[in-house]
Scaffold this motif. Structure first.
Motif, PDB file in Angstrom:
ATOM      1  N   SER A 110       0.354 -35.651   8.001  1.00 35.78           N
ATOM      2  CA  SER A 110      -1.030 -35.143   8.062  1.00 35.78           C
ATOM      3  C   SER A 110      -1.750 -35.735   9.264  1.00 35.78           C
ATOM      4  O   SER A 110      -1.249 -36.679   9.899  1.00 35.78           O
ATOM      5  CB  SER A 110      -1.796 -35.554   6.792  1.00 35.78           C
ATOM      6  OG  SER A 110      -1.993 -36.962   6.795  1.00 35.78           O
ATOM      7  N   GLY A 111      -2.945 -35.224   9.509  1.00 31.59           N
ATOM      8  CA  GLY A 111      -3.766 -35.764  10.593  1.00 31.59           C
ATOM      9  C   GLY A 111      -4.215 -37.181  10.289  1.00 31.59           C
ATOM     10  O   GLY A 111      -4.255 -38.038  11.173  1.00 31.59           O
ATOM     11  N   THR A 112      -4.566 -37.424   9.033  1.00 32.31           N
ATOM     12  CA  THR A 112      -4.971 -38.769   8.624  1.00 32.31           C
ATOM     13  C   THR A 112      -3.863 -39.762   8.952  1.00 32.31           C
ATOM     14  O   THR A 112      -4.092 -40.815   9.556  1.00 32.31           O
ATOM     15  CB  THR A 112      -5.250 -38.796   7.106  1.00 32.31           C
ATOM     16  OG1 THR A 112      -6.290 -37.861   6.809  1.00 32.31           O
ATOM     17  CG2 THR A 112      -5.641 -40.178   6.629  1.00 32.31           C
ATOM     18  N   ASP A 115      -3.425 -40.377  12.673  1.00 28.79           N
ATOM     19  CA  ASP A 115      -4.447 -41.280  13.218  1.00 28.79           C
ATOM     20  C   ASP A 115      -4.191 -42.729  12.785  1.00 28.79           C
ATOM     21  O   ASP A 115      -4.344 -43.666  13.574  1.00 28.79           O
ATOM     22  CB  ASP A 115      -5.853 -40.844  12.768  1.00 28.79           C
ATOM     23  CG  ASP A 115      -6.372 -39.663  13.588  1.00 28.79           C
ATOM     24  OD1 ASP A 115      -5.710 -39.277  14.565  1.00 28.79           O
ATOM     25  OD2 ASP A 115      -7.441 -39.129  13.246  1.00 28.79           O
ATOM     26  N   TYR A 138     -14.577 -37.176  13.118  1.00 25.81           N
ATOM     27  CA  TYR A 138     -13.892 -37.113  11.820  1.00 25.81           C
ATOM     28  C   TYR A 138     -12.430 -37.480  12.024  1.00 25.81           C
ATOM     29  O   TYR A 138     -11.769 -36.943  12.907  1.00 25.81           O
ATOM     30  CB  TYR A 138     -13.997 -35.711  11.204  1.00 25.81           C
ATOM     31  CG  TYR A 138     -13.327 -35.641   9.838  1.00 25.81           C
ATOM     32  CD1 TYR A 138     -14.016 -36.033   8.691  1.00 25.81           C
ATOM     33  CD2 TYR A 138     -12.001 -35.234   9.711  1.00 25.81           C
ATOM     34  CE1 TYR A 138     -13.405 -36.005   7.444  1.00 25.81           C
ATOM     35  CE2 TYR A 138     -11.381 -35.200   8.460  1.00 25.81           C
ATOM     36  CZ  TYR A 138     -12.094 -35.588   7.341  1.00 25.81           C
ATOM     37  OH  TYR A 138     -11.490 -35.569   6.106  1.00 25.81           O
ATOM     38  N   SER A 139     -11.934 -38.406  11.190  1.00 22.17           N
ATOM     39  CA  SER A 139     -10.566 -38.887  11.370  1.00 22.17           C
ATOM     40  C   SER A 139      -9.739 -38.845  10.099  1.00 22.17           C
ATOM     41  O   SER A 139      -8.624 -39.363  10.093  1.00 22.17           O
ATOM     42  CB  SER A 139     -10.577 -40.324  11.895  1.00 22.17           C
ATOM     43  OG  SER A 139     -11.237 -40.387  13.123  1.00 22.17           O
ATOM     44  N   GLY A 140     -10.255 -38.300   9.009  1.00 22.81           N
ATOM     45  CA  GLY A 140      -9.405 -38.167   7.825  1.00 22.81           C
ATOM     46  C   GLY A 140      -9.966 -38.826   6.588  1.00 22.81           C
ATOM     47  O   GLY A 140     -11.083 -39.358   6.584  1.00 22.81           O
ATOM     48  N   GLU A 210     -12.028 -37.332  19.462  1.00 24.04           N
ATOM     49  CA  GLU A 210     -11.542 -35.948  19.571  1.00 24.04           C
ATOM     50  C   GLU A 210     -12.107 -35.387  20.878  1.00 24.04           C
ATOM     51  O   GLU A 210     -13.306 -35.546  21.132  1.00 24.04           O
ATOM     52  CB  GLU A 210     -12.087 -35.102  18.421  1.00 24.04           C
ATOM     53  CG  GLU A 210     -11.778 -35.626  17.039  1.00 24.04           C
ATOM     54  CD  GLU A 210     -12.845 -35.175  16.021  1.00 24.04           C
ATOM     55  OE1 GLU A 210     -12.823 -34.002  15.627  1.00 24.04           O
ATOM     56  OE2 GLU A 210     -13.683 -36.003  15.637  1.00 24.04           O
ATOM     57  N   VAL A 215     -14.833 -31.310  12.856  1.00 21.98           N
ATOM     58  CA  VAL A 215     -15.749 -31.360  11.716  1.00 21.98           C
ATOM     59  C   VAL A 215     -17.179 -31.613  12.217  1.00 21.98           C
ATOM     60  O   VAL A 215     -18.155 -31.139  11.639  1.00 21.98           O
ATOM     61  CB  VAL A 215     -15.291 -32.455  10.714  1.00 21.98           C
ATOM     62  CG1 VAL A 215     -16.283 -32.619   9.577  1.00 21.98           C
ATOM     63  CG2 VAL A 215     -13.901 -32.114  10.164  1.00 21.98           C
ATOM     64  N   ASP A 243      -7.490 -37.722  19.704  1.00 25.16           N
ATOM     65  CA  ASP A 243      -7.168 -37.069  18.436  1.00 25.16           C
ATOM     66  C   ASP A 243      -7.144 -35.556  18.674  1.00 25.16           C
ATOM     67  O   ASP A 243      -8.195 -34.923  18.820  1.00 25.16           O
ATOM     68  CB  ASP A 243      -8.220 -37.443  17.388  1.00 25.16           C
ATOM     69  CG  ASP A 243      -7.945 -36.788  16.037  1.00 25.16           C
ATOM     70  OD1 ASP A 243      -7.245 -35.762  16.007  1.00 25.16           O
ATOM     71  OD2 ASP A 243      -8.446 -37.294  15.021  1.00 25.16           O
ATOM     72  N   VAL A 245      -5.865 -33.312  16.640  1.00 20.42           N
ATOM     73  CA  VAL A 245      -5.556 -32.624  15.382  1.00 20.42           C
ATOM     74  C   VAL A 245      -6.134 -31.201  15.386  1.00 20.42           C
ATOM     75  O   VAL A 245      -5.493 -30.264  14.915  1.00 20.42           O
ATOM     76  CB  VAL A 245      -6.061 -33.457  14.181  1.00 20.42           C
ATOM     77  CG1 VAL A 245      -6.017 -32.656  12.886  1.00 20.42           C
ATOM     78  CG2 VAL A 245      -5.211 -34.726  14.037  1.00 20.42           C
ATOM     79  N   GLN A 246      -7.335 -31.025  15.953  1.00 19.72           N
ATOM     80  CA  GLN A 246      -7.896 -29.674  16.015  1.00 19.72           C
ATOM     81  C   GLN A 246      -7.703 -29.044  17.396  1.00 19.72           C
ATOM     82  O   GLN A 246      -7.554 -27.840  17.514  1.00 19.72           O
ATOM     83  CB  GLN A 246      -9.401 -29.700  15.664  1.00 19.72           C
ATOM     84  CG  GLN A 246      -9.643 -30.161  14.239  1.00 19.72           C
ATOM     85  CD  GLN A 246     -10.882 -29.550  13.573  1.00 19.72           C
ATOM     86  OE1 GLN A 246     -11.473 -28.595  14.050  1.00 19.72           O
ATOM     87  NE2 GLN A 246     -11.251 -30.107  12.433  1.00 19.72           N
ATOM     88  N   LYS A 273      -2.399 -30.200  11.768  1.00 20.37           N
ATOM     89  CA  LYS A 273      -2.934 -28.836  11.597  1.00 20.37           C
ATOM     90  C   LYS A 273      -2.048 -27.739  12.218  1.00 20.37           C
ATOM     91  O   LYS A 273      -1.068 -27.336  11.614  1.00 20.37           O
ATOM     92  CB  LYS A 273      -4.365 -28.753  12.125  1.00 20.37           C
ATOM     93  CG  LYS A 273      -5.366 -29.515  11.239  1.00 20.37           C
ATOM     94  CD  LYS A 273      -6.786 -29.091  11.514  1.00 20.37           C
ATOM     95  CE  LYS A 273      -7.810 -29.981  10.824  1.00 20.37           C
ATOM     96  NZ  LYS A 273      -7.907 -29.769   9.395  1.00 20.37           N
TER      97      LYS A 273
HETATM   98  C1  LIG Z   1      -9.841 -34.376  14.306  1.00 24.07           C
HETATM   99  C2  LIG Z   1      -9.224 -34.627  12.965  1.00 24.07           C
HETATM  100  N1  LIG Z   1      -8.511 -35.746  12.771  1.00 24.07           N
HETATM  101  C3  LIG Z   1      -7.924 -36.002  11.598  1.00 24.07           C
HETATM  102  C4  LIG Z   1      -8.047 -35.142  10.534  1.00 24.07           C
HETATM  103  C5  LIG Z   1      -7.370 -35.432   9.232  1.00 24.07           C
HETATM  104  O1  LIG Z   1      -6.333 -34.522   9.050  1.00 24.07           O
HETATM  105  P1  LIG Z   1      -5.740 -34.226   7.598  1.00 24.07           P
HETATM  106  O2  LIG Z   1      -6.779 -33.484   6.829  1.00 24.07           O
HETATM  107  O3  LIG Z   1      -4.504 -33.411   7.895  1.00 24.07           O
HETATM  108  O4  LIG Z   1      -5.396 -35.541   7.005  1.00 24.07           O
HETATM  109  C6  LIG Z   1      -8.779 -33.964  10.694  1.00 24.07           C
HETATM  110  C7  LIG Z   1      -8.952 -33.012   9.586  1.00 24.07           C
HETATM  111  O5  LIG Z   1      -9.787 -32.151   9.576  1.00 24.07           O
HETATM  112  C8  LIG Z   1      -9.390 -33.707  11.936  1.00 24.07           C
HETATM  113  O6  LIG Z   1     -10.113 -32.598  12.135  1.00 24.07           O
END
Ligand SMILES: Cc1ncc(COP(=O)(O)O)c(C=O)c1O
Length: 434
Positions: A110-112, A115, A138-140, A210, A215, A243, A245-246, A273
């Motif tokens: 996952s993104g969490t 990170d 936002y980091s999770g 990011e 978010v 980051d 993730v998005q 993601k």
């Molecule tokens: C920039 C960013 N980092 C980390 C996360 C956490 O990802 P996850 O929901 O897959 O744990 C998100 C989730 O929206 C995110 O947008």
């Protein structure tokens, strides 16, 4: 009783009550195909939020389905205790598309997790402990993820991890320094140094941000921002974690990764993601030198990280992107979307700001363009109108007043035109009701 109601009753009884559900009458999704999803009542929706920027090549894309089915029939699980073909092949592919020296990957789920892995690596490599993150970021949802996050609403239980400080956000529409770009000289970037000097021990492990806050409401820093910040971060001993993730996988157009627009090469990148079109997969990339920082420091393992099915799905997803949804395609369709949103801005005063890059476009809604009062009731109204007209969109921002538009990267200009038509009708109804 409708099918949706029956599912909702069960959800209420058996799932934790804090699950967030969009819409006054929540919808239950049943199936998907390309740009569209259907709910259990048979209603069809054009999906311009892509499962929170995750179905990067469209719902149930046949190549991804087939790759996952094939791998499922062959070997579902291996664990990282054994070498796996998909594991090494995807790492090789990521090294090919990632900028510069970012050549080595650790896979998670996952993104969490991606990170967390980045922060642990930065601490192990530098020997320092403190981290700088950005307000509104936002980091999770883990203890560290929530602590890195710069929004109170997403930090259940308080700040769990100490040693994380938050610098001012490069949020030009609502400048925290009440200045205007470019006369401001990007003064917000200098705040990172101020935060390091005044709230840390003076040596940091990392700065995590990011490139475009997801978010946070698709907040897009000015062009000079990350160059200035990276120099400061390196000066104080830290690594720069981007980051993605998005913003990863071509989402922002022109480039495979968001940070490349700022002409900065980060020390670590995290992604999840859109990497596997909906299969749970996270990845943390770094340079060979920094990756060595984990060696001899202790043991680590991710049971589901590097899952062969998720990796097969990811390889197929990137294959489709290269064929028909590469960064150049995203730039072209994204520019078309942006031009349409700018036209809506001219028509509807409830739109205060349009921002973003590629197929990651945000619309911040305000009750008054002068006072910039967040239009929270209006965004809720817009959501309902769009849903009734068959369009799914997302929401974000500290004030919950930013529409997030992020369709699958395979979207065409025709798809965008259809979404713009619906948004036009929906905004006209919202504006009229104000
Ligand atoms: C920039 C960013 N980092 C980390 C996360 C956490 O990802 P996850 O929901 O897959 O744990 C998100 C989730 O929206 C995110 O947008």
């Amino acid at each position: 009783m409708s099918k949706t109601q029956a599912l909702l009753d069960k959800q209420k009884r058996y799932l934790w009550p804090n699950h967030i559900l969009y819409y006054t009458e929540p919808m239950a999704l049943d199936r998907g195909d390309g740009m569209y999803v259907w709910d259990v009542e048979g209603n069809k929706y054009l999906d311009f939020f892509g499962g929170i920027l995750t179905t990067s090549v469209g719902h149930n894309r046949p190549e991804v389905v087939e790759a996952a089915q094939k791998q499922t029939a062959k070997l579902i699980h291996s664990s990282t205790l054994y070498v796996n073909e998909n594991h090494v092949n995807l790492a090789e592919k990521l090294a090919e598309i990632a900028p510069g020296d970012l050549q080595m990957t650790y896979f998670t789920t996952s993104g969490t997790d991606a990170d967390e892995t980045a922060v642990v690596l930065a601490k192990a490599y530098t020997g320092y402990q403190e981290i700088i993150a950005l307000r509104h970021g936002y980091s999770g949802r883990s203890a560290m993820g929530m602590s890195l996050t710069g929004q109170a609403a997403w930090r259940i239980g308080g700040t769990h991890i100490i040693g994380i400080k938050h610098a001012l956000n490069p949020y030009c529409y609502r400048c925290p320094l009440k200045m205007t770009y470019p006369q401001c000289g990007v003064a917000c970037a200098e705040d990172v140094e101020e935060v390091i000097k005044t709230t840390t021990s003076g040596r940091i492990a990392a700065f995590l941000a990011e490139p475009i806050q997801g978010v946070g409401g698709f907040i897009t820093p000015p062009p000079e921002y990350f160059k200035i910040v990276q120099e400061i971060v390196h000066h104080y001993g830290g690594l720069f974690i981007s980051d993605e993730v998005q913003t990863g996988f071509g989402r922002t157009g022109d480039k495979w990764f968001g940070i490349e627009h700022w002409e900065v090469e980060p020390d670590i990148m995290t992604m999840a993601k859109g990497i596997a079109n909906g299969f749970p997969l996270g990845a943390t990339m770094t340079t060979p030198e920094i990756a060595q920082g984990m060696v001899g420091k202790g043991l680590t393992i991710s049971t589901f990280g590097g899952n062969p099915v998720a990796l097969a799905a990811s390889l197929a997803t990137i294959g489709v992107m290269e064929k028909e949804a590469n960064p150049a395609h995203v730039a072209e369709v994204g520019a078309h979307l942006r031009a349409g949103l700018e036209r809506l801005y001219e028509k509807y005063p409830v739109i205060g700001d349009v921002r973003g890059k590629g197929l990651m476009q945000g619309i911040e809604m305000v009750t008054d363009r002068e006072t910039k009062e967040p239009a929270t009731a209006a965004i809720n109204h817009l959501f309902e109108e769009c849903r009734n007209l068959g369009l799914l969109i997302g929401k974000g921002g500290l004030y919950g007043n930013t529409v997030r538009i992020a369709p699958p990267l395979t979207a065409t200009k025709d798809d965008v035109d259809r979404a713009l038509e619906i948004l036009d009708v929906a905004f006209s109804r919202v504006q009229e009701a104000m």
